[in-house]
Design an enzyme around this catalytic site. Sequence first.
Site, PDB file in Angstrom:
ATOM      1  N   GLU A 298       2.433  -8.308  -2.646  1.00 47.26           N
ATOM      2  CA  GLU A 298       3.058  -9.401  -1.899  1.00 47.26           C
ATOM      3  C   GLU A 298       2.179 -10.002  -0.801  1.00 47.26           C
ATOM      4  OE1 GLU A 298       3.777  -6.159  -1.906  1.00 47.26           O
ATOM      5  OE2 GLU A 298       4.604  -5.441  -0.010  1.00 47.26           O
ATOM      6  N   HIS A 322      10.337 -10.172  -7.231  1.00 42.41           N
ATOM      7  CA  HIS A 322      10.133  -9.056  -6.308  1.00 42.41           C
ATOM      8  C   HIS A 322       9.090  -9.409  -5.234  1.00 42.41           C
ATOM      9  CE1 HIS A 322       9.855  -4.672  -5.352  1.00 42.41           C
ATOM     10  NE2 HIS A 322       8.623  -5.015  -5.019  1.00 42.41           N
ATOM     11  N   GLU A 323       7.937  -9.876  -5.671  1.00 39.87           N
ATOM     12  CA  GLU A 323       6.868 -10.175  -4.692  1.00 39.87           C
ATOM     13  C   GLU A 323       7.284 -11.308  -3.765  1.00 39.87           C
ATOM     14  OE1 GLU A 323       5.051  -7.797  -4.631  1.00 39.87           O
ATOM     15  OE2 GLU A 323       5.264  -7.088  -6.688  1.00 39.87           O
ATOM     16  N   HIS A 326       9.562 -10.108  -1.035  1.00 38.35           N
ATOM     17  CA  HIS A 326       8.846  -9.438   0.059  1.00 38.35           C
ATOM     18  C   HIS A 326       8.525 -10.411   1.208  1.00 38.35           C
ATOM     19  CE1 HIS A 326       8.071  -5.269  -0.888  1.00 38.35           C
ATOM     20  NE2 HIS A 326       7.528  -5.527  -2.072  1.00 38.35           N
ATOM     21  N   GLU A 345      10.415  -1.667   0.092  1.00 38.09           N
ATOM     22  CA  GLU A 345      10.535  -1.692  -1.370  1.00 38.09           C
ATOM     23  C   GLU A 345      11.987  -1.663  -1.877  1.00 38.09           C
ATOM     24  OE1 GLU A 345       8.190  -2.657  -3.012  1.00 38.09           O
ATOM     25  OE2 GLU A 345       6.451  -2.234  -1.747  1.00 38.09           O
ATOM     26  N   ASP A 400      -0.166   6.287  -0.857  1.00 35.25           N
ATOM     27  CA  ASP A 400      -0.130   5.600  -2.160  1.00 35.25           C
ATOM     28  C   ASP A 400       0.672   6.369  -3.203  1.00 35.25           C
ATOM     29  OD1 ASP A 400      -1.598   3.429  -1.436  1.00 35.25           O
ATOM     30  OD2 ASP A 400      -3.476   4.126  -2.315  1.00 35.25           O
ATOM     31  N   TYR A 408      12.263   2.524  -4.360  1.00 31.45           N
ATOM     32  CA  TYR A 408      12.651   1.307  -5.072  1.00 31.45           C
ATOM     33  C   TYR A 408      14.098   1.381  -5.541  1.00 31.45           C
ATOM     34  CZ  TYR A 408       7.738  -0.123  -5.289  1.00 31.45           C
ATOM     35  OH  TYR A 408       6.465  -0.504  -4.956  1.00 31.45           O
TER      36      TYR A 408
HETATM   37  N1  BES Z   1       3.956  -3.566  -2.502  1.00 35.14           N
HETATM   38  C1  BES Z   1       4.110  -3.142  -3.830  1.00 35.14           C
HETATM   39  C2  BES Z   1       2.861  -2.542  -4.404  1.00 35.14           C
HETATM   40  C3  BES Z   1       2.361  -1.315  -3.657  1.00 35.14           C
HETATM   41  C4  BES Z   1       3.237  -0.348  -3.204  1.00 35.14           C
HETATM   42  C5  BES Z   1       1.012  -1.157  -3.457  1.00 35.14           C
HETATM   43  C6  BES Z   1       2.748   0.761  -2.524  1.00 35.14           C
HETATM   44  C7  BES Z   1       0.520  -0.057  -2.776  1.00 35.14           C
HETATM   45  C8  BES Z   1       1.393   0.907  -2.303  1.00 35.14           C
HETATM   46  C9  BES Z   1       4.581  -4.277  -4.728  1.00 35.14           C
HETATM   47  O1  BES Z   1       5.452  -5.153  -4.103  1.00 35.14           O
HETATM   48  C10 BES Z   1       5.379  -3.663  -5.841  1.00 35.14           C
HETATM   49  O2  BES Z   1       6.390  -3.089  -5.544  1.00 35.14           O
HETATM   50  N2  BES Z   1       4.929  -3.788  -7.063  1.00 35.14           N
HETATM   51  C11 BES Z   1       5.662  -3.294  -8.207  1.00 35.14           C
HETATM   52  C12 BES Z   1       6.538  -4.395  -8.720  1.00 35.14           C
HETATM   53  C13 BES Z   1       7.802  -3.992  -9.349  1.00 35.14           C
HETATM   54  C14 BES Z   1       8.571  -2.902  -8.700  1.00 35.14           C
HETATM   55  C15 BES Z   1       8.689  -5.202  -9.569  1.00 35.14           C
HETATM   56  C16 BES Z   1       4.669  -2.849  -9.248  1.00 35.14           C
HETATM   57  O3  BES Z   1       3.469  -3.028  -9.042  1.00 35.14           O
HETATM   58  O4  BES Z   1       5.050  -2.329 -10.274  1.00 35.14           O
HETATM   59 ZN    ZN Z   2       7.310  -4.195  -3.722  1.00 30.65          ZN
END
Ligand code: BES
Ligand code: ZN
Length: 633
Positions: A298, A322-323, A326, A345, A400, A408
Site C-alpha cells: 500500500e 485491499h491496498e 490501506h 491489516e 515479517d 488479517y
Molecule cells: N501491507 C501488506 C503487505 C505486507 C505485510 C508486507 C506485512 C510486509 C509485511 C499488504 O497490504 C497486504 O496485505 N498484502 C496482501 C494482500 C491480500 C491480503 C489482499 C498480500 O500480499 O497477499
Molecule cells: Zn494489507
Amino acid sequence: MREKLSLTILVAMFLSACVEKTQHEDAYDPARDYFSFANTEQFVTQHLSLDLVVDFDARELRGRATLAMRKLDSAAKDIVLDTRDLDIGNVRILLPGGESVTADYQFGDSDRIKGTPLIVGLPEAAAAATDFGLQLEYRTSPTSTALQWLPPKLTAGGKHPMVFSQSQAIHARSWVPLQDTPAVRITYGATIRTPPELLAVMSADNDPLAPRRGEYHFDMPQPIPSYLLAIAVGNIYFAPLGEQTGVYAEPELLEASVFEFADTQEMLDQAERIFGPYQWGRYDLLVLPPSFPYGGMENPRLSFITPSLLAGDRSLVSVVAHELAHSWSGNLVTNATWRDGWLNEGMTSYLESRLMEVIYGEDRVDEERVLSYQELLLDLETVPPDMQALAPRLDVGDPDDFQGTIHYSKGQLFLQYLENAFGRDEFDHFLSAYFDTFAFRTITTERFLDFLDEGLLQAESSTIGRADVEEWLFQPGLPEDAPRPSSRTLEDAKALAADWAARKIDTADIPVASWSPQAMVHFINSLPADLPNDRLAELDEGLGFSDTRNAEIGRTWFIQVAKRRFTPAYEKLERHLNRFGRGRLIFPVYLALAENGKDLELARAMFAKARATYHPLTDARIARALETARTGS
Ligand code: BES
Ligand code: ZN
C-alpha cells in the site's frame, strides 16, 4: 569463608537474574517498538530529503539523505538511527543559521533481524539547537533486503533492468538511514537520478507525464511512517484508469493491466463514500514483475501490485481493494508497532470486503469471506496460542513472519462482529469518526479500544462490553459468538466435490462454466483426502487445473498436487514455481512438497533452479523452510 561468600554471591546472582527476568517480563511495554534502535523519545525526524543516484551496474543507490530533526530531550547527546548494510560516509549537522559541522559516528552491535544502529554524536556546536539537519552520505549494498535489482531478463520486456523497494516491515533501513519505526511520521522530498531511458516512481506525487530525462523530483507532503517509503525504476509507462487513478507498468503489461484494474476509480469513489475523504491526491497502481514478493503493498498514492492478479477476468482484484483501503487503515491511521499490525491489516481486510460487496455484490464477497475464514481455521491449528491474540506480546523474532491470517482474517472477523452488533449505519459512522480523529497519527491497540469503548461500547443500547472486545484482542482462538461466514455457491461446490468423488456425477457434469475462481478453489480444497491419483488425472484432464491462468486456482491445485504426490503434474508444478515469485503462491507449494514425506530433495532441487528469479525476502524465507524441514519418514 571464601566458599560461603562465593555461595552467597552465586545465590545473589541467581536471585538478581530471576528479578531481572521478571522485571523484563513485567516491563513489556505494548507501546514500545522493539524492532527499531532509534531513540525516538529524544529525537524525532520531521522531514527527509533524498538525493540519490540509481546505479544498475553497481546495484546500489548512493547519495545523500538529510533528516530534519527535532530534539525532544535537551540532555540528549547521541542520535541513534536504524541501518542495515549501509555504507556511511560523511555525516554533518546542519545548524539553523546555515552553518554545518562534521559529526562523529559509530556503528553499534548488529542484529540479524534489526540491522545495525548508527550512533551519531551531536557536536558541541549543535548542543543548543532544537531543530537541525542531519545529513548523511551513504550507499546501499547490492544485497539490501529492501531492494530487488532485476536484470532485463527478469522483466516482461527483457531489455531494461528494473529496481523496486519493499520497505515494510523493517527494510526501509536498508536503503535509507533513518528512524525506522511506524511511531515516527515524516514528509519527504527526493531527487532521483537514473539512466535516461528509465522512469522513476515513488510513494509520492508522481507525474504521469514527467519527461524522461534521467532526473526526477518527488514530494510527499503528507507525513508517513518509514515503512511506506517506496521507489521503483524501470521501463515503466502510464495509462489512466479514471479521473484520479491510473496504472504504471512495463508497456508489455499495460493493456492487460488497464483491463484488469478498470474498476479502481469506482473503488476509490465508493471508499470515499463509506470511509470519508481520500486524503492523498492521486491513486495509482504499479504493476511489477513476477518476483514482487507480495500481492500488493500500500505505498501511498502508488500501490505496488503483483502481476499474478492479471487473470484476464478481474477475479483477483480484491487485492487492489485491499491496498486502496490501506489509504485509510494503515496509511492514515497507522499501527504504533508491528504488534498492533491487526489495526492495519485486519481493519483493511474488513474495509476491502465492504468495497468488494458494493462493487461486486454479496455472493462474491461471501465467497471471499469463506475462503479467508478457512485459511484462518487452518492457521489456528498451528499458530501457538499466545500468538493467536490480535494484539499479542511481540518483542522478539522477525515482524515479517508475524501473524499472517490472525491479523488479517481474525481482525476482519472481529470488525464484522462489531458491525453485526451495532448495525452497519452506526458502525460506519464510528469508522469515519475513527479515521477523522486519528488521521495522520499512529495508535496502539489500547488507544483503539478506548475509542471504541467511548464511541460504541458504553452506549446504553450496546449488547457487547469491553470484556467481549478484550477477548478478541488479547485471547487466543475465536470467541464463541464469532461470525461464521458462509456462501451458498461455495457450499454447492463442496457438495459437488463429494458427489464427483463418489462418482455420483461425471467430470463433464461439474458446472465449472458458471463457477467463480473462488468456487473452483473451494472445490479443489474439498476433494477427499483419500482420492486416488488416477481420479486427479481425470479431473486435471477434464478441467485443466494444471494449465489454469488463474494464480489462486494454480496455487490451490499445486498445493494438493504436492500433498498427494500427484507426480504426473510435477512438471507443471515446477512451471508454476518458475512463473510466480509472490510468496503466497509458491511458499506453501514448496512446503507441501517438503512435508509430503518423499519430496524434500526434489523441493530443494526445484528451489535451487528457481531461486535466482526470486526476491531476496522470498528467497530467504523458502531457504529457511527447506533447510529446517525434516526428511520424510
Ligand atoms: N501491507 C501488506 C503487505 C505486507 C505485510 C508486507 C506485512 C510486509 C509485511 C499488504 O497490504 C497486504 O496485505 N498484502 C496482501 C494482500 C491480500 C491480503 C489482499 C498480500 O500480499 O497477499
Ligand atoms: Zn494489507
